[in-house]
Write an enzyme that holds these catalytic residues in place. Structure first.
Site, mmCIF file in Angstrom:
data_model
loop_
_atom_site.group_PDB
_atom_site.id
_atom_site.type_symbol
_atom_site.label_atom_id
_atom_site.label_comp_id
_atom_site.label_asym_id
_atom_site.label_seq_id
_atom_site.Cartn_x
_atom_site.Cartn_y
_atom_site.Cartn_z
ATOM 1 N N LYS A 166 55.329 22.028 34.935
ATOM 2 C CA LYS A 166 55.147 22.546 33.252
ATOM 3 C C LYS A 166 53.752 23.409 33.411
ATOM 4 O O LYS A 166 52.661 22.958 34.251
ATOM 5 C CB LYS A 166 55.015 21.077 32.326
ATOM 6 C CG LYS A 166 56.179 20.219 32.602
ATOM 7 C CD LYS A 166 57.385 20.649 31.804
ATOM 8 C CE LYS A 166 58.544 19.717 31.922
ATOM 9 N NZ LYS A 166 59.715 20.138 31.355
ATOM 10 N N HIS A 285 71.042 20.801 37.720
ATOM 11 C CA HIS A 285 70.738 20.370 36.537
ATOM 12 C C HIS A 285 71.862 20.391 35.584
ATOM 13 O O HIS A 285 72.653 21.512 35.753
ATOM 14 C CB HIS A 285 69.766 21.230 36.056
ATOM 15 C CG HIS A 285 68.873 20.970 34.821
ATOM 16 N ND1 HIS A 285 69.131 20.955 33.551
ATOM 17 C CD2 HIS A 285 67.862 19.888 34.745
ATOM 18 C CE1 HIS A 285 68.622 20.507 32.560
ATOM 19 N NE2 HIS A 285 67.510 20.064 33.212
#
Length: 441
Positions: A166, A285
């Site tokens: 992030k 994912h």
């Protein structure tokens, strides 16, 4: 009388067959139906079977050219859902010949392709599928699977640790690689591209792949452990996706990643084949899954998407957390976690498993716990998911007040402490916080 009688007919005359004995080769489906008011459950169940197999709304003369009996889907059982008004579970059996071998795409098009917009139903949800070995054997499944992955990484006896880098959007490739290096150097096994990191103007894929590979090899040399970063190969075309996977292989990195629902099952299966042929692990994912699985009474349950992924191919897949920021009921989550990693899973309605599933020897998939989890969840996660899992902390690593590397150290120390405590026979559920506190010293 001439020929046959045209006109609209009741589906249940042909497609509702409570006396039918299911075959070992049938694909079985459990649907949660909410019929429109005034539509009997048998007619609704038969309609589902018809529309997802050979039926159409009227008798057609070409029906005479084939054997309906051989090819039709059959609704063979209906049960009311306890505690819900006007909801039923309809069980449908499909003959194997209705499906193309080795194509998850075709399987889903057939079973859930059309019938969900059906007028006689207010809502419909595919709860589970039973995939017979005769069909699952036509799929390659995961490129490597749990055991082979452990051998490639030389990591045993504990869950693996990951971290999503992030901020997910906006870093340059160089700074991105730097964040990867710090996390891996601190003790994580994997770092991860966020699912929306593909190849945007602020960071093109090739630059990211290069800087990440550098970070991998540096951290590997310094720690003496094998390290990985899920390089997201998801792209706008299959050709571009494979181009990225090829470049990853040329760099010598161990693992790539794909968003299997937005990318699609056809692309995913192609990538899985490439990964097996070239020794790359494949991280999956599930972006977009909640669009399909969030509503209880309409859509497809995640356990169906999970089974489809195991057939299409992937070595890791995100599977909820039971404890973090995203919802998940414990027993039901563990049900599909077992469907992902075990060979043989018994029918157990309390865990949402409608059919006994025998995968024979198809490799298993690591479930990935990810989303809002942090170090204090570690004892619970270790207990719930066991060794064969990947625990992923994004903000739970990078949010450490001293930075990424100490955040990674904290996660690794906490994990080792929990595994050791468990192996010594301590009760993680009760003593979890105490174990973490001791480890902090």
């Amino acid at each position: 009388g001439v020929g046959f009688k045209a006109g609209v007919k009741d589906y249940r005359l042909t497609y509702y067959t409570p006396e039918y004995k299911t075959k070992d080769t049938d694909i079985l489906a459990a649907f949660r139906m909410t019929p429109q008011p005034g539509v009997p459950a048998e007619e609704a169940g038969a309609a589902v079977a018809a529309e997802s197999s050979t039926g159409t709304w009227t008798t057609v003369w070409t029906d005479g050219l084939t054997s309906l009996d051989r090819y039709k889907g059959r609704c063979y059982d209906i049960e009311p859902v306890a505690g819900e008004e006007n909801q039923y579970i309809a069980y449908v059996a499909y003959p194997l010949d209705l499906f193309e071998e080795g194509s998850v795409t075709n399987m889903l098009t057939s079973i859930v392709g059309n019938v969900f917009g059906f007028k006689a139903l207010r809502a419909l949800x595919x709860e589970d599928l039973r995939i017979p070995p005769a069909y699952s054997k036509t799929f390659m499944g995961p490129p490597h699977g749990i055991q082979v992955e452990r051998d490639k990484l030389n990591k045993y006896g504990r869950p693996l640790l990951g971290c999503t880098i992030k901020p997910k959007l906006g870093l340059s490739a160089k700074n991105y690689g730097r964040a990867v290096y710090e996390c891996l150097r601190g003790g994580l096994d994997f770092t991860k591209d966020d699912e929306n990191v593909n190849s945007q103007p602020f960071m093109r894929w090739r630059d990211r792949f290069l800087f990440v590979a550098e970070a991998l090899f540096k951290s590997q040399a310094e720690t003496g452990e094998i390290k990985g970063h899920y390089l997201n190969a998801t792209a706008g075309t299959c050709e571009e996706m494979l181009k990225r996977a090829v470049f990853a292989r040329e760099l010598g990195v161990p693992i790539v990643m794909h968003d299997y629902l937005t990318g699609g099952f056809t692309a995913n299966t192609s990538l899985a084949f490439y990964c097996r042929d070239n020794g790359l692990l494949l991280h999956i994912h599930r972006a977009m899954h909640a669009v399909i699985d969030r509503q209880k009474n309409h859509g497809m349950h995640f356990r169906v998407l999970a089974k489809a992924l195991r057939m299409s191919g992937g070595d890791h897949i995100h599977a909820g957390t039971v404890v973090g920021k995203l919802e998940g009921e414990r027993e039901v989550t563990l049900g599909f976690v077992d469907l992902l990693r075990d060979d043989y899973i018994e029918k157990d309605r309390s865990r949402g498993i409608y059919f006994t599933q025998d995968w024979v020897s198809m490799p298993g998939v690591f479930p990935v716990a990810s989303g809002g989890i942090h170090v204090w969840h570690m004892p619970a996660l270790t207990e719930i998911f066991g060794d064969d899992s990947v625990l992923q902390f994004g903000g739970g690593t990078l949010g450490h007040p001293w930075g990424n590397a100490p955040g990674a150290v904290a996660n690794r120390v906490a994990l080792e402490a929990c595994v050791q405590a468990r192996n010594e026979g301590r009760d993680l559920a009760r003593e979890g916080n105490e174990i973490i506190r001791e480890a902090c010293k």
